[in-house]
Design an enzyme around this catalytic site. Structure first.
Site, PDB file in Angstrom:
ATOM      1  N   TYR A   1       0.833  -0.882   0.008  1.00  0.00           N
ATOM      2  CA  TYR A   1       0.103  -0.064  -0.076  1.00  0.00           C
ATOM      3  C   TYR A   1       0.755   1.228  -0.065  1.00  0.00           C
ATOM      4  CZ  TYR A   1      -4.190  -2.768   0.753  1.00  0.00           C
ATOM      5  OH  TYR A   1      -4.858  -3.152   0.784  1.00  0.00           O
TER       6      TYR A   1
ATOM      7  N   SER B   1     -13.382  -2.363  -0.651  1.00  0.00           N
ATOM      8  CA  SER B   1     -14.050  -1.967  -1.178  1.00  0.00           C
ATOM      9  C   SER B   1     -15.503  -1.773  -1.624  1.00  0.00           C
ATOM     10  CB  SER B   1     -13.243  -1.437  -2.696  1.00  0.00           C
ATOM     11  OG  SER B   1     -11.937  -1.208  -2.879  1.00  0.00           O
ATOM     12  N   PRO B   2     -16.190  -1.581  -0.403  1.00  0.00           N
ATOM     13  CA  PRO B   2     -17.826  -1.793   0.683  1.00  0.00           C
ATOM     14  C   PRO B   2     -18.696  -0.677  -0.446  1.00  0.00           C
ATOM     15  CG  PRO B   2     -16.323  -0.921   1.951  1.00  0.00           C
ATOM     16  CD  PRO B   2     -15.395  -0.928   1.372  1.00  0.00           C
TER      17      PRO B   2
ATOM     18  N   GLY C   1     -15.308   2.024  -3.754  1.00  0.00           N
ATOM     19  CA  GLY C   1     -14.224   3.242  -3.883  1.00  0.00           C
ATOM     20  C   GLY C   1     -14.592   4.103  -3.724  1.00  0.00           C
ATOM     21  N   GLY C   2     -15.572   4.871  -3.530  1.00  0.00           N
ATOM     22  CA  GLY C   2     -15.758   6.027  -3.615  1.00  0.00           C
ATOM     23  C   GLY C   2     -17.124   6.045  -4.802  1.00  0.00           C
ATOM     24  N   LYS C   3     -17.235   5.742  -5.218  1.00  0.00           N
ATOM     25  CA  LYS C   3     -18.232   5.393  -6.551  1.00  0.00           C
ATOM     26  C   LYS C   3     -19.192   5.184  -6.177  1.00  0.00           C
ATOM     27  CE  LYS C   3     -14.211   4.112  -9.624  1.00  0.00           C
ATOM     28  NZ  LYS C   3     -14.048   2.484 -10.089  1.00  0.00           N
TER      29      LYS C   3
HETATM   30  N1  LIG Z   1      -7.627  -6.863  -0.180  1.00  0.00           N
HETATM   31  C1  LIG Z   1      -8.036  -6.811  -1.332  1.00  0.00           C
HETATM   32  O1  LIG Z   1      -7.081  -6.803  -2.735  1.00  0.00           O
HETATM   33  C2  LIG Z   1      -8.345  -4.908  -1.638  1.00  0.00           C
HETATM   34  C3  LIG Z   1      -8.318  -4.206  -2.598  1.00  0.00           C
HETATM   35  C4  LIG Z   1      -8.761  -2.761  -2.145  1.00  0.00           C
HETATM   36  C5  LIG Z   1      -8.953  -2.314  -0.824  1.00  0.00           C
HETATM   37  N2  LIG Z   1      -8.969  -3.140   0.142  1.00  0.00           N
HETATM   38  C6  LIG Z   1      -8.869  -2.957   1.824  1.00  0.00           C
HETATM   39  O2  LIG Z   1     -10.599  -2.353   1.238  1.00  0.00           O
HETATM   40  C7  LIG Z   1     -10.033  -1.452   2.001  1.00  0.00           C
HETATM   41  C8  LIG Z   1     -10.697  -0.194   2.012  1.00  0.00           C
HETATM   42  O3  LIG Z   1     -11.237  -0.315   0.362  1.00  0.00           O
HETATM   43  P1  LIG Z   1     -11.856   1.069  -0.568  1.00  0.00           P
HETATM   44  O4  LIG Z   1     -10.805   2.271   0.329  1.00  0.00           O
HETATM   45  O5  LIG Z   1     -11.441   1.295  -2.040  1.00  0.00           O
HETATM   46  O6  LIG Z   1     -13.468   1.580   0.211  1.00  0.00           O
HETATM   47  P2  LIG Z   1     -14.307   2.144   0.007  1.00  0.00           P
HETATM   48  O7  LIG Z   1     -14.688   2.667   1.235  1.00  0.00           O
HETATM   49  O8  LIG Z   1     -15.546   1.601  -1.518  1.00  0.00           O
HETATM   50  O9  LIG Z   1     -13.834   3.619  -0.734  1.00  0.00           O
HETATM   51  C9  LIG Z   1     -13.388   4.616   0.549  1.00  0.00           C
HETATM   52  C10 LIG Z   1     -13.287   5.597  -0.640  1.00  0.00           C
HETATM   53  O10 LIG Z   1     -14.545   6.452  -0.437  1.00  0.00           O
HETATM   54  C11 LIG Z   1     -14.270   8.021  -0.199  1.00  0.00           C
HETATM   55  N3  LIG Z   1     -15.491   7.915  -0.235  1.00  0.00           N
HETATM   56  C12 LIG Z   1     -16.271   8.936  -0.384  1.00  0.00           C
HETATM   57  N4  LIG Z   1     -17.573   9.138   0.499  1.00  0.00           N
HETATM   58  C13 LIG Z   1     -17.441   8.775   1.548  1.00  0.00           C
HETATM   59  C14 LIG Z   1     -18.248   8.315   2.527  1.00  0.00           C
HETATM   60  N5  LIG Z   1     -19.422   8.968   2.660  1.00  0.00           N
HETATM   61  N6  LIG Z   1     -17.880   7.466   3.470  1.00  0.00           N
HETATM   62  C15 LIG Z   1     -16.829   7.152   2.905  1.00  0.00           C
HETATM   63  N7  LIG Z   1     -15.642   6.506   2.508  1.00  0.00           N
HETATM   64  C16 LIG Z   1     -15.973   8.049   1.429  1.00  0.00           C
HETATM   65  C17 LIG Z   1     -13.017   7.967   0.104  1.00  0.00           C
HETATM   66  O11 LIG Z   1     -12.630   9.313   0.403  1.00  0.00           O
HETATM   67  P3  LIG Z   1     -12.106   9.651   2.594  1.00  0.00           P
HETATM   68  O12 LIG Z   1     -10.632   9.797   2.403  1.00  0.00           O
HETATM   69  O13 LIG Z   1     -11.711  11.450   1.415  1.00  0.00           O
HETATM   70  O14 LIG Z   1     -13.177   9.572   2.630  1.00  0.00           O
HETATM   71  C18 LIG Z   1     -11.850   6.842   0.160  1.00  0.00           C
HETATM   72  O15 LIG Z   1     -11.361   7.957  -1.010  1.00  0.00           O
HETATM   73  C19 LIG Z   1      -8.728  -0.550   1.807  1.00  0.00           C
HETATM   74  O16 LIG Z   1      -7.983   0.914   2.488  1.00  0.00           O
HETATM   75  C20 LIG Z   1      -7.712  -1.856   1.855  1.00  0.00           C
HETATM   76  O17 LIG Z   1      -7.775  -2.244   3.507  1.00  0.00           O
HETATM   77  C21 LIG Z   1      -8.558  -4.664  -0.235  1.00  0.00           C
END
Ligand SMILES: NC(=O)c1ccc[n+]([C@@H]2O[C@H](COP(=O)([O-])OP(=O)(O)OC[C@H]3O[C@@H](n4cnc5c(N)ncnc54)[C@H](OP(=O)(O)O)[C@@H]3O)[C@@H](O)[C@H]2O)c1
Length: 300
Positions: free
Chosen positions: A53, A210-211, A214-216
């Site tokens: 990361y 990415s629940p 990824g914010g999309k």
């Molecule tokens: N095992 C694997 O292959 C794998 C792959 C990818 C990720 N992961 C893990 O999964 C974790 C989560 O993934 P993800 O970051 O893609 O999660 P996510 O919750 O789908 O997306 C988070 C992104 O959404 C944005 N966002 C916009 N509005 C939001 C709101 N109301 N609430 C929360 N977030 C909001 C966040 O920005 P802000 O920070 O500005 O809130 C952040 O950039 C990663 O940190 C990693 O530990 C694992």
């Protein structure tokens, strides 16, 4: 906050927090320490990392903060991953991105993670992705050695299919306590590829990365995103919440496999908002309305 048992010796919080994007948050070490302490106060104690990361920078950023308050280590479960070997300026000799799940690399990667975190044990180590060249006896030997030495307490996988897990387990004397996979209303693959049935059969709690896609899902960029967003907005209004994110988490929490959402935000108010999911109870029809919005059609 409710805890969830991944094994008889590993309990994690109902939500985990991921640090994939940590280097984008631009926090000083003391700001990050405050962030970690405040998150722990919410009851989220499970922190997800990977060696790669932030181009191999995030574990060390976290570790620098942890070094300021070492007593926090006992209050959290540290998860990290290994096995992906990306092309990176950190490894100029590497020409082709690849995977390495061999004995030497796993041991080396864990040593580096322990150093980065300023700790002497990891609660959970995951193989980041299935490796087409994986030699399961060798990977198992690495896990067993790390377990014997006490450097890693528990093991799991990420992005595996049931056949990958079964194959690995046939060579391993330790349990695989979780499989971290992408699950969201925009990513329904694991409901269809046998993984969810396998998790229920084996009583494995998956972690959902990415629940929010990824914010999309909150800021949709394409027709699929807009379709799901419309349905979520409509439901949010009906449920009396303005918070679409917590509706998505409630959708994940309702699933009987005991899915652990891995939050990805670096904003404390968004973590607080996420916890509102505990107060949202979805009916079966509401759950399916979100599922169908993701599918793009009704269930047959
Ligand atoms: N095992 C694997 O292959 C794998 C792959 C990818 C990720 N992961 C893990 O999964 C974790 C989560 O993934 P993800 O970051 O893609 O999660 P996510 O919750 O789908 O997306 C988070 C992104 O959404 C944005 N966002 C916009 N509005 C939001 C709101 N109301 N609430 C929360 N977030 C909001 C966040 O920005 P802000 O920070 O500005 O809130 C952040 O950039 C990663 O940190 C990693 O530990 C694992």
């Amino acid at each position: 906050m409710e805890k969830i048992k991944l094994s008889s010796t590993l309990e994690v919080s109902r939500f985990a927090l991921g640090f994939w994007r940590l280097n984008e948050w631009k926090m000083s070490s003391s700001e990050l320490l405050y962030f970690i302490e405040t998150v722990l106060d919410t009851g989220i104690t499970t922190f997800d990392h990977a060696d790669i990361y932030g181009d191999f920078s995030c574990e060390a950023l976290f570790g620098e903060a942890l070094k300021r308050e070492p007593a926090l280590r006992q209050k959290m479960q540290l998860i990290t991953k290994c096995g992906i070997m990306p092309v990176s300026q950190k490894f100029p000799e590497r020409r082709v991105g690849h995977y390495d799940t061999g004995y030497a690399h796993i041991l080396e990667s864990v040593e580096q993670s322990l150093k980065n975190f300023h700790t002497d044990y990891l609660d959970l180590l995951l193989i980041h992705r299935p490796d087409p060249l994986m030699s399961p006896d060798e990977t198992a030997r690495a896990f067993e050695e790390l377990h014997r030495s006490g450097k890693v307490l528990h093991f799991g996988v990420s992005n595996f299919l049931p056949a990958d897990m079964e194959m690995f387990l046939a060579h391993l004397s330790l349990p695989l306590v979780t499989n971290q996979v992408a699950i969201s209303p925009a990513q329904l693959t694991h409901f269809h590829n046998g993984n969810m049935a396998y998790f229920l059969q084996k009583e494995i709690h998956p972690m959902a990365w990415s629940p929010l896609a990824g914010g999309k899902l909150l800021h949709p960029e394409d027709e699929e995103g807009r379709r799901i967003h419309r349905k979520l907005s409509e439901l949010a209004q009906r449920k009396g919440t303005e918070n679409i994110g917590s509706l998505i988490y409630a959708w994940l929490l309702k699933h009987p496999a005991g899915i652990i959402p891995v939050l990805g935000t670096g904003k404390l108010h968004r973590i607080q908002e996420a916890l509102e999911a505990f107060n949202i109870s979805l009916t079966t029809e509401e759950w399916f309305a979100i599922y169908e919005a993701g599918l793009g059609h009704g269930v047959p």
